[in-house]
Design a protein around this motif. Structure first.
Motif, PDB file in Angstrom:
ATOM      1  N   TRP A 188      43.468  35.342  28.071  1.00 40.20           N
ATOM      2  CA  TRP A 188      43.628  36.286  29.179  1.00 40.20           C
ATOM      3  C   TRP A 188      42.474  37.295  29.162  1.00 40.20           C
ATOM      4  O   TRP A 188      41.677  37.335  28.219  1.00 40.20           O
ATOM      5  N   ALA A 189      42.408  38.105  30.209  1.00 38.34           N
ATOM      6  CA  ALA A 189      41.439  39.189  30.289  1.00 38.34           C
ATOM      7  C   ALA A 189      42.172  40.524  30.252  1.00 38.34           C
ATOM      8  O   ALA A 189      43.259  40.664  30.813  1.00 38.34           O
ATOM      9  N   VAL A 190      41.586  41.505  29.589  1.00 38.21           N
ATOM     10  CA  VAL A 190      42.112  42.869  29.564  1.00 38.21           C
ATOM     11  C   VAL A 190      41.230  43.726  30.466  1.00 38.21           C
ATOM     12  O   VAL A 190      40.032  43.850  30.210  1.00 38.21           O
ATOM     13  N   PRO A 191      41.785  44.324  31.515  1.00 35.32           N
ATOM     14  CA  PRO A 191      40.982  45.183  32.383  1.00 35.32           C
ATOM     15  C   PRO A 191      40.635  46.489  31.679  1.00 35.32           C
ATOM     16  O   PRO A 191      41.198  46.808  30.623  1.00 35.32           O
ATOM     17  N   GLU A 192      39.744  47.240  32.272  1.00 36.20           N
ATOM     18  CA  GLU A 192      39.260  48.472  31.647  1.00 36.20           C
ATOM     19  C   GLU A 192      40.391  49.439  31.315  1.00 36.20           C
ATOM     20  O   GLU A 192      40.387  50.092  30.260  1.00 36.20           O
ATOM     21  N   LYS A 193      41.393  49.530  32.184  1.00 37.57           N
ATOM     22  CA  LYS A 193      42.477  50.498  31.953  1.00 37.57           C
ATOM     23  C   LYS A 193      43.346  50.126  30.762  1.00 37.57           C
ATOM     24  O   LYS A 193      43.988  50.982  30.160  1.00 37.57           O
ATOM     25  N   GLY A 194      43.383  48.851  30.408  1.00 36.57           N
ATOM     26  CA  GLY A 194      44.085  48.400  29.216  1.00 36.57           C
ATOM     27  C   GLY A 194      45.585  48.254  29.375  1.00 36.57           C
ATOM     28  O   GLY A 194      46.140  48.361  30.480  1.00 36.57           O
TER      29      GLY A 194
END
Length: 235
Positions: A188-194
């Protein structure tokens, strides 16, 4: 409305289109059906990407796009309830294509493949995790989480909860066997906001499967694609 369960309902369950009685019946059905559980893991990424569809600001053409997609998928389910899985997947892909030029989808292309956020509040991964018995892991500073495991005829179904991470990151849940073999369970990917951090308190929930049986698994690792280990869960 009927609690009757059909195997072809897995796609509608992944998209959250089942009515409450059907959703409860199918959730109970999953615990004893390896084929539906494996199929659900495969469909979750596509379903949750569509769940993140939002209009692009300033583009009048996108007005009501999300509602139209949901309506289209509901009609697709009603028409094809007894259709084969392949037909349903084609319908989902077609719905995504219809809005591709007018909406922003929560996924990014990177390197040789596609990655996308797979967190969904009260989705299948979270539901499976919350009804199980979590095994807690030890993580990098500020990182915490655990896994819930389910023995299947085809191997192991695993759900992960992860907190205390900020992006942008690309991550994988890896099952490490007692002989040292490594199998990627899901990515998966983690966006900047987390996830699970101030300003973004909701944890990340993902799930997937491995051919390894629980007895053959020594531990799970959450690793970034750059080689950093975020969490280790001994089983």
């Amino acid at each position: 409305m009927s609690p009757r369960v059909e195997h072809t309902d897995v796609g509608a369950y992944a998209l959250g289109l089942l009515e409450e009685d059907d959703r409860r019946a199918f959730s109970a059905h999953l615990s004893g059906c390896p084929s539906c559980t494996a199929e659900l893991a495969e469909l979750t990424g596509t379903a949750e990407a569509l769940a993140g569809v939002e209009p692009v600001e300033g583009d009048d053409r996108t007005s009501g796009s999300r509602g139209e997609v949901v309506d289209l998928l509901r009609r697709k389910r009603a028409a094809d309830r007894r259709a084969r899985r392949g037909t349903f997947v084609i319908g989902v892909a077609a719905a995504a294509a219809l809005v591709a030029t007018g909406v922003a989808v929560g996924g990014t292309l990177s390197g040789g493949g596609a990655t996308m956020p797979v967190h969904s509040a009260h989705g299948p991964a979270e539901e499976f995790y919350r009804r199980g018995n979590p095994i807690a892991g030890s993580g990098a500073p500020g990182v915490s989480g655990g896994v819930v495991l389910e023995t299947k005829g085809w191997g192991t179904h695993a759900a992960l909860e992860l907190k205390g991470v900020r992006g942008p990151l690309e991550c994988e849940l890896v099952a490490v066997s007692r002989t040292g073999g490594r199998r990627v369970v899901t990515g998966w990917a983690v966006p900047e906001k987390g996830y699970g951090v101030p300003g973004s308190p909701e944890p990340l929930y993902v799930h997937g499967g491995t051919a390894l049986s629980p007895a053959d698994i020594d531990r799970f690792e959450v690793n970034t694609t750059s080689g950093r280990t975020l969490l280790v869960i001994d089983v």
